[in-house]
Design a protein around this motif. Structure first.
Motif, PDB file in Angstrom:
ATOM      1  N   LEU A 141      25.422  17.703 133.632  1.00 48.96           N
ATOM      2  CA  LEU A 141      23.689  17.010 132.860  1.00 48.96           C
ATOM      3  C   LEU A 141      22.272  18.057 133.017  1.00 48.96           C
ATOM      4  N   LYS A 142      22.753  18.989 133.943  1.00 45.66           N
ATOM      5  CA  LYS A 142      21.461  19.825 134.605  1.00 45.66           C
ATOM      6  C   LYS A 142      21.434  20.993 133.432  1.00 45.66           C
ATOM      7  N   ALA A 143      23.208  21.144 133.490  1.00 46.34           N
ATOM      8  CA  ALA A 143      23.293  22.648 132.731  1.00 46.34           C
ATOM      9  C   ALA A 143      23.240  22.272 130.956  1.00 46.34           C
ATOM     10  N   ALA A 144      23.443  20.534 130.414  1.00 46.25           N
ATOM     11  CA  ALA A 144      23.439  20.170 129.340  1.00 46.25           C
ATOM     12  C   ALA A 144      21.997  20.259 129.029  1.00 46.25           C
ATOM     13  N   LEU A 145      20.512  19.896 129.791  1.00 45.07           N
ATOM     14  CA  LEU A 145      19.100  19.560 129.763  1.00 45.07           C
ATOM     15  C   LEU A 145      18.880  21.376 129.770  1.00 45.07           C
ATOM     16  N   ASN A 146      19.802  21.968 130.419  1.00 41.24           N
ATOM     17  CA  ASN A 146      19.020  23.335 130.510  1.00 41.24           C
ATOM     18  C   ASN A 146      19.107  24.231 129.067  1.00 41.24           C
ATOM     19  N   SER A 147      20.495  23.839 128.686  1.00 43.96           N
ATOM     20  CA  SER A 147      20.345  24.340 127.207  1.00 43.96           C
ATOM     21  C   SER A 147      20.054  23.766 126.106  1.00 43.96           C
ATOM     22  N   ILE A 148      19.447  22.115 126.196  1.00 41.14           N
ATOM     23  CA  ILE A 148      18.477  21.551 124.864  1.00 41.14           C
ATOM     24  C   ILE A 148      16.922  23.036 125.594  1.00 41.14           C
ATOM     25  N   LYS A 149      16.303  22.833 126.738  1.00 43.19           N
ATOM     26  CA  LYS A 149      15.905  23.292 126.933  1.00 43.19           C
ATOM     27  C   LYS A 149      15.479  24.698 125.539  1.00 43.19           C
ATOM     28  N   LYS A 150      16.428  25.207 126.531  1.00 41.92           N
ATOM     29  CA  LYS A 150      16.410  26.765 125.619  1.00 41.92           C
ATOM     30  C   LYS A 150      16.372  26.640 123.726  1.00 41.92           C
ATOM     31  N   LYS A 151      17.127  25.433 123.571  1.00 38.54           N
ATOM     32  CA  LYS A 151      16.941  25.843 122.539  1.00 38.54           C
ATOM     33  C   LYS A 151      15.784  25.169 121.529  1.00 38.54           C
ATOM     34  N   GLY A 152      14.786  25.058 122.619  1.00 40.74           N
ATOM     35  CA  GLY A 152      13.370  24.343 122.246  1.00 40.74           C
ATOM     36  C   GLY A 152      13.283  23.075 123.090  1.00 40.74           C
ATOM     37  N   GLY A 153      13.664  22.423 123.038  1.00 41.18           N
ATOM     38  CA  GLY A 153      13.958  20.973 123.462  1.00 41.18           C
ATOM     39  C   GLY A 153      13.390  20.092 122.866  1.00 41.18           C
ATOM     40  N   GLY A 154      12.921  18.729 123.103  1.00 44.75           N
ATOM     41  CA  GLY A 154      12.862  17.072 122.527  1.00 44.75           C
ATOM     42  C   GLY A 154      12.593  16.716 123.147  1.00 44.75           C
TER      43      GLY A 154
END
Ligand SMILES: CC(C)(COP(=O)(O)OP(=O)(O)OC[C@H]1O[C@@H](n2cnc3c(N)ncnc32)[C@H](O)[C@@H]1OP(=O)(O)O)[C@@H](O)C(=O)NCCC(=O)NCCS
Length: 201
Positions: A141-154
Motif C-alpha cells: 500500500l505504501k509503495a502504491a501511494l508513492n507511485s500514485i504521487k510520482k504519477k501526479g497524484g489525485g
C-alpha cells in the motif's frame, strides 16, 4: 524464517517484472488461476462465453489479457519481495483502468463527487500465506501511494474490510488505510467501507 516487515522491498508491475508476477500468482492455488483481471473488465463474461470455454481456457485467457495490458502500460500494481522472492501484491490504477467498480449498484448509488480531481483506485491485495500478518500488504500500500504521487497524484479511493477475517479481504483492511491517512466516506456493502484520500504530487 519469516522476515520482519522492514526487510521487504517492492517493485512496480511491468513487462520486466511479469515473471515475478507469474510466479506469485501461480502460488494462489485456492483461487484456481485468478490473474487479477476482474476489475479491469466492465462485468462478468457473457453466459454464452462462460459456457463455451472450459475453466482452464478462461484462466488462460485472463493470463494472456493481463500480460497484454501490462505490455501496453494499462495495468498497474506493486510486487512485494522478501529477498528476491515475490510474496505479496497490490493492484492500483486510474479509474479508467479499473472500471468494474463503476458498474456496481452500491457504487452507482453513492453518486460521489470527484471534485474535478483525477481518480485512482486500489482494488486488490494478495499475500502468500506464509507471510501474512507481517506487513507485506502494508508495504504494498505504501509503495502504491508513492507511485500514485510520482504519477501526479489525485483522489485515491479503496474499499477495505472493516474487520480482520471479513469476506472481501482482497480489498485490504481498514486499519492499514487509516494509518496511511485515508478517511471513511461511506459503507460499501455489509463488511467493507469506501475510503478516500487526496495525494498531492
Ligand atoms: C488481507 C491480506 C492482504 C493482508 O495482508 P498482510 O500482509 O497479512 O497484512 P499486513 O500484515 O500488512 O496487515 C495489515 C492489516 O491488515 C490486517 N489483516 C491481516 N489479515 C487480515 C485479513 N485476513 N482480513 C482483514 N485484515 C487483515 C492486519 O491485522 C493489519 O491490521 P493492524 O495493523 O491493525 O493489525 C492477506 O491476509 C491476504 O492476502 N488475504 C487473502 C486476500 C485474497 O484472497 N486475495 C485474492 C483475491 S483474488
Amino acid at each position: 524464517m519469516t522476515p520482519e516487515p522492514s526487510s521487504y522491498s517492492t517493485r512496480e508491475l511491468s513487462s520486466r517484472t511479469w515473471g515475478d508476477f507469474e510466479k506469485l500468482f501461480r502460488k494462489k492455488s485456492k483461487w484456481g488461476g485468478c490473474w487479477c483481471m476482474i476489475f479491469h473488465r466492465l462485468g462478468p463474461l457473457p453466459k454464452s462465453e462462460r459456457r463455451r470455454l472450459t475453466k482452464e481456457q478462461r484462466v488462460g485467457r485472463d493470463r494472456r489479457d493481463k500480460k497484454e495490458l501490462i505490455d501496453k502500460g494499462s495495468s498497474h500494481g506493486i510486487l512485494v519481495y522478501s529477498d528476491e522472492e515475490p510474496v505479496g501484491w497490490c493492484q492500483y490504477g486510474p479509474k479508467w483502468e479499473l472500471p468494474r467498480i463503476d458498474s456496481g449498484r452500491i457504487y452507482k448509488e453513492l453518486s460521489l463527487d470527484n471534485e474535478g480531481k483525477k481518480l485512482w483506485r486500489i482494488t486488490c491485495f494478495w499475500v502468500d500465506r506464509k507471510y501474512r500478518g507481517r506487513g507485506a500488504a502494508t508495504a504494498a500500500l505504501k509503495a502504491a501511494l508513492n507511485s500514485i504521487k510520482k504519477k501526479g497524484g489525485g483522489l485515491v479511493e479503496a474499499y477495505p474490510a472493516t474487520h480482520k477475517g471479513f469476506p472481501a479481504d482482497w480489498f485490504g483492511n481498514l486499519s492499514m488505510f487509516k494509518k496511511e491517512g485515508f478517511e471513511v466516506v461511506a459503507p460499501f456493502g455489509k463488511s467493507n467501507v469506501l475510503v478516500r484520500q487526496t495525494i498531492m504530487p
